[in-house]
Design a protein around this motif. Structure first.
Motif, PDB file in Angstrom:
ATOM      1  N   MET A 185     137.821   5.431 124.793  1.00 40.86           N
ATOM      2  CA  MET A 185     137.028   6.668 124.810  1.00 40.86           C
ATOM      3  C   MET A 185     137.136   7.323 126.179  1.00 40.86           C
ATOM      4  SD  MET A 185     132.960   7.212 123.961  1.00 40.86           S
ATOM      5  CE  MET A 185     133.188   6.645 122.270  1.00 40.86           C
ATOM      6  N   GLY A 186     137.382   8.644 126.191  1.00 41.19           N
ATOM      7  CA  GLY A 186     137.560   9.358 127.437  1.00 41.19           C
ATOM      8  C   GLY A 186     136.241   9.682 128.119  1.00 41.19           C
ATOM      9  N   ARG A 187     136.355  10.301 129.262  1.00 39.55           N
ATOM     10  CA  ARG A 187     135.176  10.669 130.041  1.00 39.55           C
ATOM     11  C   ARG A 187     134.376  11.747 129.332  1.00 39.55           C
ATOM     12  NH1 ARG A 187     133.227  14.127 133.953  1.00 39.55           N
ATOM     13  NH2 ARG A 187     135.015  15.550 134.041  1.00 39.55           N
ATOM     14  N   LYS A 188     133.039  11.685 129.471  1.00 37.74           N
ATOM     15  CA  LYS A 188     132.172  12.698 128.907  1.00 37.74           C
ATOM     16  C   LYS A 188     131.645  13.609 130.013  1.00 37.74           C
ATOM     17  CE  LYS A 188     130.499  10.247 124.797  1.00 37.74           C
ATOM     18  NZ  LYS A 188     129.301   9.922 123.975  1.00 37.74           N
ATOM     19  N   VAL A 189     131.450  14.870 129.673  1.00 38.28           N
ATOM     20  CA  VAL A 189     130.897  15.841 130.611  1.00 38.28           C
ATOM     21  C   VAL A 189     129.374  15.708 130.637  1.00 38.28           C
ATOM     22  CG1 VAL A 189     130.575  18.308 131.078  1.00 38.28           C
ATOM     23  CG2 VAL A 189     132.806  17.452 130.293  1.00 38.28           C
ATOM     24  N   ALA A 190     128.811  15.693 131.854  1.00 40.03           N
ATOM     25  CA  ALA A 190     127.361  15.579 132.024  1.00 40.03           C
ATOM     26  C   ALA A 190     126.720  16.966 131.989  1.00 40.03           C
ATOM     27  CB  ALA A 190     127.037  14.886 133.345  1.00 40.03           C
ATOM     28  N   TRP A 191     125.850  17.178 131.003  1.00 41.40           N
ATOM     29  CA  TRP A 191     125.200  18.473 130.793  1.00 41.40           C
ATOM     30  C   TRP A 191     123.738  18.438 131.203  1.00 41.40           C
ATOM     31  CZ3 TRP A 191     126.948  22.944 127.927  1.00 41.40           C
ATOM     32  CH2 TRP A 191     128.283  22.883 127.501  1.00 41.40           C
ATOM     33  N   GLY A 192     123.241  19.599 131.654  1.00 38.12           N
ATOM     34  CA  GLY A 192     121.827  19.806 131.875  1.00 38.12           C
ATOM     35  C   GLY A 192     121.370  20.995 131.054  1.00 38.12           C
ATOM     36  N   VAL A 193     120.122  20.975 130.608  1.00 35.40           N
ATOM     37  CA  VAL A 193     119.591  22.033 129.749  1.00 35.40           C
ATOM     38  C   VAL A 193     118.473  22.770 130.470  1.00 35.40           C
ATOM     39  CG1 VAL A 193     118.539  22.576 127.526  1.00 35.40           C
ATOM     40  CG2 VAL A 193     120.171  20.685 127.710  1.00 35.40           C
TER      41      VAL A 193
ATOM     42  N   ALA B 184     131.674  13.631 121.163  1.00 46.26           N
ATOM     43  CA  ALA B 184     132.574  12.632 121.728  1.00 46.26           C
ATOM     44  C   ALA B 184     132.884  12.889 123.198  1.00 46.26           C
ATOM     45  CB  ALA B 184     133.875  12.604 120.927  1.00 46.26           C
ATOM     46  N   ALA B 185     132.653  14.135 123.653  1.00 49.89           N
ATOM     47  CA  ALA B 185     132.998  14.492 125.024  1.00 49.89           C
ATOM     48  C   ALA B 185     131.796  15.008 125.812  1.00 49.89           C
ATOM     49  CB  ALA B 185     134.104  15.554 125.025  1.00 49.89           C
ATOM     50  N   THR B 186     130.601  14.827 125.248  1.00 49.81           N
ATOM     51  CA  THR B 186     129.408  15.460 125.796  1.00 49.81           C
ATOM     52  C   THR B 186     128.262  14.463 125.943  1.00 49.81           C
ATOM     53  OG1 THR B 186     130.002  17.557 124.749  1.00 49.81           O
ATOM     54  CG2 THR B 186     127.705  17.285 125.393  1.00 49.81           C
ATOM     55  N   VAL B 187     127.561  14.525 127.066  1.00 55.72           N
ATOM     56  CA  VAL B 187     126.344  13.752 127.238  1.00 55.72           C
ATOM     57  C   VAL B 187     125.278  14.663 127.856  1.00 55.72           C
ATOM     58  CG1 VAL B 187     127.048  12.859 129.514  1.00 55.72           C
ATOM     59  CG2 VAL B 187     125.286  11.669 128.199  1.00 55.72           C
ATOM     60  N   ILE B 188     124.083  14.680 127.280  1.00 58.48           N
ATOM     61  CA  ILE B 188     122.974  15.449 127.841  1.00 58.48           C
ATOM     62  C   ILE B 188     122.291  14.555 128.875  1.00 58.48           C
ATOM     63  CG2 ILE B 188     120.855  16.718 127.387  1.00 58.48           C
ATOM     64  CD1 ILE B 188     123.310  17.986 126.129  1.00 58.48           C
ATOM     65  N   ALA B 189     122.474  14.878 130.146  1.00 55.77           N
ATOM     66  CA  ALA B 189     122.011  14.015 131.228  1.00 55.77           C
ATOM     67  C   ALA B 189     120.673  14.431 131.814  1.00 55.77           C
ATOM     68  CB  ALA B 189     123.061  13.978 132.346  1.00 55.77           C
ATOM     69  N   ALA B 190     120.264  15.702 131.607  1.00 57.91           N
ATOM     70  CA  ALA B 190     119.016  16.174 132.217  1.00 57.91           C
ATOM     71  C   ALA B 190     118.487  17.392 131.480  1.00 57.91           C
ATOM     72  CB  ALA B 190     119.233  16.510 133.689  1.00 57.91           C
ATOM     73  N   ILE B 191     117.184  17.591 131.564  1.00 62.53           N
ATOM     74  CA  ILE B 191     116.541  18.780 131.004  1.00 62.53           C
ATOM     75  C   ILE B 191     115.491  19.256 131.996  1.00 62.53           C
ATOM     76  CG2 ILE B 191     114.802  17.444 129.712  1.00 62.53           C
ATOM     77  CD1 ILE B 191     115.088  19.613 127.486  1.00 62.53           C
TER      78      ILE B 191
ATOM     79  N   GLU C 187     127.416  18.714 135.529  1.00 55.39           N
ATOM     80  CA  GLU C 187     128.641  19.521 135.563  1.00 55.39           C
ATOM     81  C   GLU C 187     128.506  20.830 134.795  1.00 55.39           C
ATOM     82  OE1 GLU C 187     132.295  16.824 134.941  1.00 55.39           O
ATOM     83  OE2 GLU C 187     130.605  15.685 134.103  1.00 55.39           O
ATOM     84  N   ALA C 188     127.743  20.804 133.706  1.00 60.97           N
ATOM     85  CA  ALA C 188     127.648  21.981 132.834  1.00 60.97           C
ATOM     86  C   ALA C 188     126.193  22.240 132.465  1.00 60.97           C
ATOM     87  CB  ALA C 188     128.467  21.780 131.571  1.00 60.97           C
ATOM     88  N   ILE C 189     125.888  23.501 132.245  1.00 61.20           N
ATOM     89  CA  ILE C 189     124.539  23.927 131.896  1.00 61.20           C
ATOM     90  C   ILE C 189     124.548  24.595 130.533  1.00 61.20           C
ATOM     91  CG2 ILE C 189     122.688  25.556 132.470  1.00 61.20           C
ATOM     92  CD1 ILE C 189     122.755  23.161 134.344  1.00 61.20           C
ATOM     93  N   TYR C 190     123.578  24.228 129.701  1.00 61.27           N
ATOM     94  CA  TYR C 190     123.317  24.957 128.462  1.00 61.27           C
ATOM     95  C   TYR C 190     122.081  25.808 128.703  1.00 61.27           C
ATOM     96  CZ  TYR C 190     121.569  25.907 123.755  1.00 61.27           C
ATOM     97  OH  TYR C 190     121.065  26.527 122.637  1.00 61.27           O
ATOM     98  N   ASN C 191     122.213  27.133 128.501  1.00 63.16           N
ATOM     99  CA  ASN C 191     121.146  28.086 128.796  1.00 63.16           C
ATOM    100  C   ASN C 191     120.603  28.695 127.503  1.00 63.16           C
ATOM    101  OD1 ASN C 191     119.510  30.208 129.555  1.00 63.16           O
ATOM    102  ND2 ASN C 191     121.016  31.235 130.851  1.00 63.16           N
ATOM    103  N   PRO C 192     119.465  28.165 126.985  1.00 63.69           N
ATOM    104  CA  PRO C 192     118.833  28.731 125.792  1.00 63.69           C
ATOM    105  C   PRO C 192     117.567  29.524 126.107  1.00 63.69           C
ATOM    106  CG  PRO C 192     118.080  26.491 126.061  1.00 63.69           C
ATOM    107  CD  PRO C 192     118.861  26.850 127.313  1.00 63.69           C
ATOM    108  N   LEU C 193     117.484  30.056 127.317  1.00 66.77           N
ATOM    109  CA  LEU C 193     116.309  30.827 127.728  1.00 66.77           C
ATOM    110  C   LEU C 193     116.189  32.119 126.918  1.00 66.77           C
ATOM    111  CD1 LEU C 193     116.744  30.299 131.562  1.00 66.77           C
ATOM    112  CD2 LEU C 193     114.785  29.497 130.218  1.00 66.77           C
TER     113      LEU C 193
END
Length: 335
Positions: A1-9, A28-35, A69-75
């Motif tokens: 399994m390859g590396r996953k990108v660490a996401w914050g929300v 498979a490539a994504t992990v939600i690391a913080a909110i 590394e990445a942000i999800y913006n649902p504001l």
């Protein structure tokens, strides 16, 4: 399994906690690391509920975390551009909920910010990653239903809650930006072109000031036309009809496709009005939010090219801007 990108929300918005985050956690490539929330207790509660390792009591703290590394913006809509700009400036990739901004002019600032940061930014139109829309476009391009000249879209729900962000005009509420944007985006996706003119009839809620019922018309090159009706105060319904010279294609649940459900596409030869010429294809069951999140993660990892960049999002906003202008002017507006 390859590396996953660490996401914050950014925020504990319902669209994130109820739909997008649980789906992205299956990637498979994504992990939600913080909110993050403006209220630490709210962030902690969401983190506990969803099994997210870190919770922050401010958006700034999340953006300052070097592990994200990445942000999800649902504001809410009026905060899409401001916080996407801040996230890019903090060196984060950003997947921002639709609409990308309140106007194309506002969203235009994201191009320079993206270029300066060297990071990826995109609008979260999850439907374009669902296999039913990929298959619909494939059928259209195959020529099976002839030359496609018209698309009709209906999308509605009923929400009269004055506290709901969709009913607050000053922060970008209303049907056109909330769900009419899907009619525009999917038409552009199927036609592979941009509309030239737009016209709209709009009924505004007398208390909220938001557009509660909008019917729009988009003129595409070559005489192709798109008509749609969207509403925040009608019975819950959605359907897309794609008309060709030899047949018709119907997308049964075009936008809120249930996760794990094999959605159906109907291909009608037009043999008669009783439906004997219809064949149905069922696409693979999936969660379109999982597919969207993993696609963006793979872009970040350099495993695939970005298909829908910020320029695409701004092009969609130009059409929405023209429809909004027409709703006030009463005539056709150039896109």
């Amino acid at each position: 399994m390859g590396r996953k990108v660490a996401w914050g929300v950014l925020s504990t918005a319902k669209i994130g906690t109820a739909k997008v985050i649980p789906a992205m956690q299956q990637g498979a490539a994504t992990v939600i690391a913080a909110i993050a929330s403006r209220d630490l207790a709210s962030a902690q509660a969401a983190a506990t509920q969803l099994g997210i390792p870190k919770a922050y009591g401010s958006y700034e703290e999340l953006l300052a975390d070097p592990a994200i590394e990445a942000i999800y913006n649902p504001l809410p809509n009026h905060l899409h551009v401001p916080w996407t700009l801040k996230a890019l400036a903090a060196g984060k990739h950003v997947l921002c909920e639709k609409p990308i901004g309140l106007t194309a002019e506002e969203a235009g600032a994201l191009i320079a910010a993206r270029d300066a940061s060297g990071k990826h930014v995109a609008e979260a139109f999850m439907v374009r990653f669902h296999p039913q829309w990929r298959r619909a476009r494939e059928i259209v391009r195959s020529g099976e239903i002839g030359e496609v000249r018209a698309i009709q879209t209906a999308f509605s729900y009923f929400n009269a809650d004055p506290n709901n962000v969709r009913n607050q005009a000053d922060i970008g509420g209303g049907g056109l930006l909330d769900i009419g944007c899907y009619a525009v985006a999917t038409a552009r996706y199927i036609f592979g072109a941009e509309p030239e003119r737009a016209a709209a009839l709009v009924d505004f809620d007398p208390a909220f000031g938001t557009d509660r019922l909008t019917s729009g018309l988009l003129a595409f090159p070559g005489g192709r036309q798109v008509t749609f009706t969207c509403s925040t105060q009608l019975v819950s319904y959605q359907r897309v009809q794609i008309f060709g010279t030899k047949g018709r294609l119907e997308v049964e649940i075009p936008f809120n496709a249930p996760p794990g459900y094999g959605c159906s596409i109907g291909i009608d030869s037009g043999k008669d009005h009783f439906g004997s010429g219809i064949r149905r294809e069922t696409v693979e069951a999936c969660d379109q939010y999982t597919l969207q999140g993993d696609a963006f993660s793979r872009i970040i990892l350099g495993d695939e090219a970005q298909e829908f960049g910020i320029e695409d999002a701004i092009a969609n906003m130009r059409a929405l801007d023209a429809l909004a202008r027409s709703g006030k002017s009463g005539g056709f507006e150039r896109v």
